[in-house]
Enzyme design. Sequence first.
Site, PDB file in Angstrom:
ATOM      1  N   TYR A  78      28.132  19.652 -31.366  1.00  0.00           N
ATOM      2  CA  TYR A  78      27.369  20.901 -31.457  1.00  0.00           C
ATOM      3  C   TYR A  78      27.513  21.523 -32.843  1.00  0.00           C
ATOM      4  CZ  TYR A  78      26.005  25.753 -30.948  1.00  0.00           C
ATOM      5  OH  TYR A  78      25.401  26.968 -31.140  1.00  0.00           O
ATOM      6  N   HIS A 108      18.686  33.164 -39.613  1.00  0.00           N
ATOM      7  CA  HIS A 108      19.473  34.186 -38.921  1.00  0.00           C
ATOM      8  C   HIS A 108      19.617  35.478 -39.743  1.00  0.00           C
ATOM      9  CE1 HIS A 108      20.165  30.940 -36.232  1.00  0.00           C
ATOM     10  NE2 HIS A 108      21.193  31.472 -35.604  1.00  0.00           N
ATOM     11  N   ASN A 220      29.096  32.431 -37.938  1.00  0.00           N
ATOM     12  CA  ASN A 220      29.489  32.517 -36.537  1.00  0.00           C
ATOM     13  C   ASN A 220      30.887  33.117 -36.455  1.00  0.00           C
ATOM     14  OD1 ASN A 220      30.410  30.909 -33.753  1.00  0.00           O
ATOM     15  ND2 ASN A 220      28.238  31.390 -33.873  1.00  0.00           N
ATOM     16  N   TYR A 302      44.998  75.962 -23.504  1.00  0.00           N
ATOM     17  CA  TYR A 302      45.253  74.519 -23.477  1.00  0.00           C
ATOM     18  C   TYR A 302      45.132  73.860 -24.848  1.00  0.00           C
ATOM     19  CZ  TYR A 302      45.191  74.357 -18.339  1.00  0.00           C
ATOM     20  OH  TYR A 302      45.476  74.518 -17.014  1.00  0.00           O
ATOM     21  N   ARG A 305      48.664  74.710 -26.056  1.00  0.00           N
ATOM     22  CA  ARG A 305      49.754  74.302 -25.176  1.00  0.00           C
ATOM     23  C   ARG A 305      49.715  72.804 -24.865  1.00  0.00           C
ATOM     24  NH1 ARG A 305      49.771  76.136 -19.167  1.00  0.00           N
ATOM     25  NH2 ARG A 305      48.244  77.590 -20.029  1.00  0.00           N
ATOM     26  N   PHE A 349      33.978  33.637 -30.880  1.00  0.00           N
ATOM     27  CA  PHE A 349      33.052  34.514 -31.610  1.00  0.00           C
ATOM     28  C   PHE A 349      32.707  35.767 -30.814  1.00  0.00           C
ATOM     29  CE2 PHE A 349      30.706  31.037 -29.494  1.00  0.00           C
ATOM     30  CZ  PHE A 349      30.137  31.770 -28.454  1.00  0.00           C
ATOM     31  N   GLU A 435      22.872  32.797 -24.197  1.00  0.00           N
ATOM     32  CA  GLU A 435      23.912  33.767 -24.552  1.00  0.00           C
ATOM     33  C   GLU A 435      23.664  35.010 -23.693  1.00  0.00           C
ATOM     34  OE1 GLU A 435      23.321  33.964 -28.772  1.00  0.00           O
ATOM     35  OE2 GLU A 435      23.814  31.833 -29.011  1.00  0.00           O
TER      36      GLU A 435
END
Length: 530
Positions: A78, A108, A220, A302, A305, A349, A435
């Site tokens: 791959y 990309h 990646n 608050y 405190r 990734f 994905e």
Amino acid sequence: MHHIKNIISSLGIVCVTIGCAVGADPVLVIRGHDLSIQDVVNVARNKFKVVLADEAIQKIEASRKQVDDLIQAKKVVYGLTTGFGLLENVVISQDQIQQLQTNLIRSHAVGVGKALSEEVVRASLVLRINTFAKGVSGIRLLTVQKLVEMLNKEIYPYVPEQGSVGASGDLAPLSHLMLVLIGEGEVFYRGQRVETKDYLRQLDFEPIQLQAKEGLALNNGTAVLTAVAALVLYDTNVLIKNSIIAACASFDALKACSSPFDARIHQARPHDGQIKCATHIRSLLQGSALINSQQGKVQDCYSIRCFPQVMGASIDAYNYAKKVIETEINSATDNPLIFDGVACSGGNFHGQPIALAMDFLGMAIAEIADISERRSARLLDPKLNGGLPAFLVQGSGLNSGFMIVQYTAAALVSENKVLAHPACVDSIPTCANQEDHVSMGSISARKAMDILNNAFSVVSIELFLAVQALDLREQAAGLGGQLARNVVRSKITFLQDDRILYKNIHALTAMLKSGVVIDAVEQTVGLLDI
């Protein structure tokens, strides 16, 4: 081979000299396993140069040989000899492998939005280099050295900040970052965005041809979202310390009771952050003539405190995120990884660890601003501020004083409430459902940075008001309040009559970010360790 000459400090920074004179730029040695957040900041902001350790060079070369062996054996692997994502079953011939890797980076690079800052780009580069130094990515030494060259020559690629879903890492921003390697994309040159190919000579940079596995190794991973996270984490440490100092100045100004900070209370509920916060409060309030000085007061609201409990929880969230980011910056996050001659396909990734941590940290930072704004509002209210004039200015009516300053703090706090919605719970499937769960970690990290910047402004407003209030009091403030007031008053004068205040707010925010207030306080009271 590079000769390591001298270890400079406890920060893990190493001065490397290669025939250079004393006083040369400091250099960080990259080993792949011991990068610190301070190291990332030194490269990103202080322009430290980087060099690969001998051990890293050997690991990179050994890993690359394994990839070359896989290619020579004509293995179907791959990303080496196949397409990507849903196209994993499309086998690519050996004569197309180089084009495959180049196409990956080109296709990309689809980011949108404003450009990432130079410091984020530099941080991303050093994280990517550190990943490759682990020697499991199969990338060539030449390619890693070109990334080192980009950093050391301060080449600043144009990288749009939007477009990453945080799995498979930061595909879009990393692709923009890596276009420079092949002489494409855009860079910033003398402040202008220009085409890389037209400025290669001015950049003194020779592009390369990507080989098998390299495009996938380069784009990646989680380097960009983790770079943002590392810078946010570093600055959150600064914010927390400033917030404790500002709160203590407000406690003095509001004549708070000291009992909520008693060590026994916090030992009875021993969360680490809560104990640390209360300890620092006691140190900063020492010597105060204002604390416990309001007759008839039994206990405070608050935001006073419960401050150790609220800030303590944020400190604990910070330390959780710190552990996650310190692990991630020394991790291999591309795919596949090369072990013992085998390409192992996995999911390192995926940005979920950082996404969860940064969403959590963003909420923790928002709470710091939230409780700070409540004390600011109290300082301005004549019904609640213990006898101080309305809006902390004499002649209220003719003068509005700090009235509208609190509006700004309120607006920022409200904006943070919107930004604090977690991004990591909103997964959208990509790549034709291959994905099908993504982290949105890049959004988590960028949101945390926006929340952080808002919080700095809110805390600077509180300190601005607290210092004004202390000037209106006759009694002496505690040590922390006095020291902080001295630093603020060195740049910003007391408000006698209405004036334009935005420049004062901006200047004080810059002071807080620079750490000068922290330095002044820590030199006297000791480190505010969180």
